[in-house]
Motif scaffolding. Sequence first.
Motif, PDB file in Angstrom:
ATOM      1  N   LYS A 387       0.829  -1.211   0.000  1.00  0.00           N
ATOM      2  CA  LYS A 387       0.000   0.000   0.000  1.00  0.00           C
ATOM      3  C   LYS A 387       0.865   1.264   0.000  1.00  0.00           C
ATOM      4  O   LYS A 387       0.513   2.265  -0.609  1.00  0.00           O
ATOM      5  CB  LYS A 387      -0.949   0.020   1.210  1.00  0.00           C
ATOM      6  N   VAL A 388       1.993   1.208   0.694  1.00  0.00           N
ATOM      7  CA  VAL A 388       2.889   2.364   0.703  1.00  0.00           C
ATOM      8  C   VAL A 388       3.442   2.608  -0.705  1.00  0.00           C
ATOM      9  O   VAL A 388       3.487   3.733  -1.193  1.00  0.00           O
ATOM     10  CB  VAL A 388       4.035   2.175   1.730  1.00  0.00           C
ATOM     11  N   ARG A 389       3.811   1.530  -1.366  1.00  0.00           N
ATOM     12  CA  ARG A 389       4.299   1.677  -2.753  1.00  0.00           C
ATOM     13  C   ARG A 389       3.198   2.211  -3.656  1.00  0.00           C
ATOM     14  O   ARG A 389       3.441   3.069  -4.510  1.00  0.00           O
ATOM     15  CB  ARG A 389       4.805   0.327  -3.267  1.00  0.00           C
ATOM     16  N   ASN A 390       1.978   1.698  -3.454  1.00  0.00           N
ATOM     17  CA  ASN A 390       0.853   2.178  -4.260  1.00  0.00           C
ATOM     18  C   ASN A 390       0.568   3.658  -4.003  1.00  0.00           C
ATOM     19  O   ASN A 390       0.205   4.392  -4.926  1.00  0.00           O
ATOM     20  CB  ASN A 390      -0.409   1.363  -3.969  1.00  0.00           C
ATOM     21  N   ALA A 391       0.730   4.057  -2.740  1.00  0.00           N
ATOM     22  CA  ALA A 391       0.495   5.467  -2.398  1.00  0.00           C
ATOM     23  C   ALA A 391       1.438   6.351  -3.199  1.00  0.00           C
ATOM     24  O   ALA A 391       1.036   7.370  -3.762  1.00  0.00           O
ATOM     25  CB  ALA A 391       0.693   5.683  -0.899  1.00  0.00           C
ATOM     26  N   TYR A 392       2.689   5.931  -3.277  1.00  0.00           N
ATOM     27  CA  TYR A 392       3.678   6.725  -4.026  1.00  0.00           C
ATOM     28  C   TYR A 392       3.279   6.841  -5.504  1.00  0.00           C
ATOM     29  O   TYR A 392       3.266   7.937  -6.071  1.00  0.00           O
ATOM     30  CB  TYR A 392       5.067   6.086  -3.891  1.00  0.00           C
ATOM     31  N   SER A 393       2.900   5.705  -6.098  1.00  0.00           N
ATOM     32  CA  SER A 393       2.490   5.731  -7.515  1.00  0.00           C
ATOM     33  C   SER A 393       1.302   6.663  -7.720  1.00  0.00           C
ATOM     34  O   SER A 393       1.230   7.392  -8.709  1.00  0.00           O
ATOM     35  CB  SER A 393       2.087   4.332  -7.997  1.00  0.00           C
ATOM     36  N   LYS A 394       0.391   6.635  -6.760  1.00  0.00           N
ATOM     37  CA  LYS A 394      -0.806   7.458  -6.863  1.00  0.00           C
ATOM     38  C   LYS A 394      -0.463   8.954  -6.738  1.00  0.00           C
ATOM     39  O   LYS A 394      -1.013   9.781  -7.457  1.00  0.00           O
ATOM     40  CB  LYS A 394      -1.788   7.033  -5.758  1.00  0.00           C
ATOM     41  N   MET A 395       0.454   9.261  -5.826  1.00  0.00           N
ATOM     42  CA  MET A 395       0.883  10.666  -5.670  1.00  0.00           C
ATOM     43  C   MET A 395       1.463  11.187  -6.985  1.00  0.00           C
ATOM     44  O   MET A 395       1.141  12.280  -7.434  1.00  0.00           O
ATOM     45  CB  MET A 395       1.973  10.783  -4.586  1.00  0.00           C
ATOM     46  N   ILE A 396       2.331  10.374  -7.579  1.00  0.00           N
ATOM     47  CA  ILE A 396       2.966  10.782  -8.840  1.00  0.00           C
ATOM     48  C   ILE A 396       1.901  10.914  -9.933  1.00  0.00           C
ATOM     49  O   ILE A 396       1.879  11.889 -10.684  1.00  0.00           O
ATOM     50  CB  ILE A 396       4.058   9.759  -9.254  1.00  0.00           C
ATOM     51  N   ALA A 397       0.980   9.931  -9.980  1.00  0.00           N
ATOM     52  CA  ALA A 397      -0.081   9.969 -10.990  1.00  0.00           C
ATOM     53  C   ALA A 397      -0.951  11.215 -10.833  1.00  0.00           C
ATOM     54  O   ALA A 397      -1.463  11.760 -11.807  1.00  0.00           O
ATOM     55  CB  ALA A 397      -0.934   8.705 -10.893  1.00  0.00           C
ATOM     56  N   GLU A 398      -1.094  11.672  -9.580  1.00  0.00           N
ATOM     57  CA  GLU A 398      -1.907  12.872  -9.331  1.00  0.00           C
ATOM     58  C   GLU A 398      -1.118  14.157  -9.546  1.00  0.00           C
ATOM     59  O   GLU A 398      -1.613  15.252  -9.269  1.00  0.00           O
ATOM     60  CB  GLU A 398      -2.464  12.837  -7.892  1.00  0.00           C
ATOM     61  N   GLY A 399       0.121  14.014  -9.996  1.00  0.00           N
ATOM     62  CA  GLY A 399       0.917  15.182 -10.355  1.00  0.00           C
ATOM     63  C   GLY A 399       1.716  15.800  -9.215  1.00  0.00           C
ATOM     64  O   GLY A 399       2.201  16.921  -9.321  1.00  0.00           O
ATOM     65  N   PHE A 404       8.805  15.842  -3.347  1.00  0.00           N
ATOM     66  CA  PHE A 404       7.847  15.950  -2.242  1.00  0.00           C
ATOM     67  C   PHE A 404       7.187  14.590  -1.987  1.00  0.00           C
ATOM     68  O   PHE A 404       7.031  14.167  -0.836  1.00  0.00           O
ATOM     69  CB  PHE A 404       6.806  17.036  -2.556  1.00  0.00           C
ATOM     70  N   ALA A 405       6.834  13.901  -3.071  1.00  0.00           N
ATOM     71  CA  ALA A 405       6.216  12.574  -2.930  1.00  0.00           C
ATOM     72  C   ALA A 405       7.174  11.631  -2.201  1.00  0.00           C
ATOM     73  O   ALA A 405       6.768  10.822  -1.357  1.00  0.00           O
ATOM     74  CB  ALA A 405       5.850  12.013  -4.297  1.00  0.00           C
ATOM     75  N   LYS A 406       8.460  11.766  -2.518  1.00  0.00           N
ATOM     76  CA  LYS A 406       9.468  10.928  -1.877  1.00  0.00           C
ATOM     77  C   LYS A 406       9.526  11.213  -0.372  1.00  0.00           C
ATOM     78  O   LYS A 406       9.642  10.289   0.447  1.00  0.00           O
ATOM     79  CB  LYS A 406      10.834  11.245  -2.509  1.00  0.00           C
ATOM     80  N   ALA A 407       9.406  12.493  -0.038  1.00  0.00           N
ATOM     81  CA  ALA A 407       9.408  12.865   1.386  1.00  0.00           C
ATOM     82  C   ALA A 407       8.195  12.249   2.087  1.00  0.00           C
ATOM     83  O   ALA A 407       8.333  11.597   3.123  1.00  0.00           O
ATOM     84  CB  ALA A 407       9.394  14.389   1.531  1.00  0.00           C
ATOM     85  N   VAL A 408       7.013  12.427   1.501  1.00  0.00           N
ATOM     86  CA  VAL A 408       5.785  11.920   2.134  1.00  0.00           C
ATOM     87  C   VAL A 408       5.869  10.407   2.319  1.00  0.00           C
ATOM     88  O   VAL A 408       5.597   9.872   3.401  1.00  0.00           O
ATOM     89  CB  VAL A 408       4.537  12.308   1.302  1.00  0.00           C
TER      90      VAL A 408
END
Length: 484
Positions: A387-399, A404-408
């Motif tokens: 889920k953490v990996r998916n969260a990252y993909s989703k952040m990037i997909a949302e622009g 910053f996504a890496k930090a979160v």
Amino acid sequence: MRAFIEESFPIKEVSEISRKEKNIRHGHISTLHIWWARRPLAASRATSYAALIPAVGDVEEWEKRKQFIIELAKWENSLNKHIIEKARKDIVEANGKAPKVLDAFAGGGSIPLEALRLGCEVFAVEYNPVAVLILKCTLEYPQKFGKKLVDEVKKWGEWVLEEARKELKDFYPEDELESNALSLEMENKKEKMAPVGYIWARTIPCQNPSCNAEIPLMRQFWLAKKDKKKIALMPFVEGGEVKFKIVGDGYEEMPANFNPEKGTVARAVANCLVCGSTVDDKTVRKLFQQGKSGQRMIAVVLNSKKGKIYRIATQKDIDAYRKAEEYLKEKRAKLMEEWGIDPVPDEPLVRVPVSFGVINVWVYGMNKWGDLFNSRQKLALITFAEKVRNAYSKMIAEGMDEEFAKAVVSYLALAVDMVVASCNTLGRWETTRELIADVFSRQALPMIWDFVELNPFSGGSGSLERIHDYYYTKILEHLTSINP
Ligand SMILES: [Zn+2]
């Protein structure tokens, strides 16, 4: 400039404040991630300051500075604007400008964090990648991204938790009060109760050929051992098997001749309660190494409005576990396909000689890091990682900006690590506080016969929810406030 610290320092007072700091949890960086020998913030702050201001000749002035250092060191003054600003001003006055501070062995980040708080330009160096990640999350990201980091970590932390809960909640069924199995005083009160955890005993077969009973290995039988709450598991033999019931306050009365201190195993020598024979330590180890050991769920700990309550594990509890075990096979294969590696760590455990007393579990046939977890724990942890990996993909997909996504996502990953510390088969049920003592309550990985399996959704200590809560409401709030 001869520094203040070269002449004098309130060692006794600052030591005392540092000692007290060990009990502070809310907002303290020790709750962000485990790091060995992280320096107390009080000592780091006080020594940094005393090293950056000049020595004074005048006794009165010296006493004033000493008192100020003591005040500065206190945790409750960490965000005290008046005190911190005075410290910063003193440092700039003494050095002409904000000095550069380098910590070449920065570890858990206490010294650089305090130098940063005192307004210095800070450089932290580490070669251990875990420490580097901790340092980034302690020093770099909060300064770089500020309050919006708190909001996004909260948002995505909740997303991870909910996604994982959706997938896993059926494996941790809640209790719909079945009164006969529960504490008597809870009767007739309909209440949904989430399991906090499950108490397991590792088992071996009795070596007496005419017995062969399963020996549940338990160091002791206490569940709660508080002044006003004494509850224990009491073993009894029925049909050639060891069974348990719960005795003590709120349950069946504890017989006077029953001593919960004395378990079935001590120093790896096991006792069979059915036939009375013993299994020596060498044989116990051999049985584990040969894969002849097992595990048995003994009891369930539940969160009720009146505090923790206990009941003996039922077939339903075991079925939920078996279902998780089945689902793990499917999930593990799926992630292995996607990630190209086994999601359950398959690297060999470090074989430190047993005499060092640091890691001895390999003597019991636990050879890989993944062996430190039971099936439901493995399932929970690989699902969190997914889920953490998916969260990252989703952040990037949302622009979202990549940095910053890496930090979160770094905080989400640290939170999973913190769950791992409580979500393994080396955690003990701490009977005096009725909570899980995580594996790092000692700086070692010693064998635990009777372990507690945490429900990571319980909301209690060690659960993902609690850890997230610490992050966004306390630590990140603190770290993003130190540099106003
Ligand atoms: Zn026996």
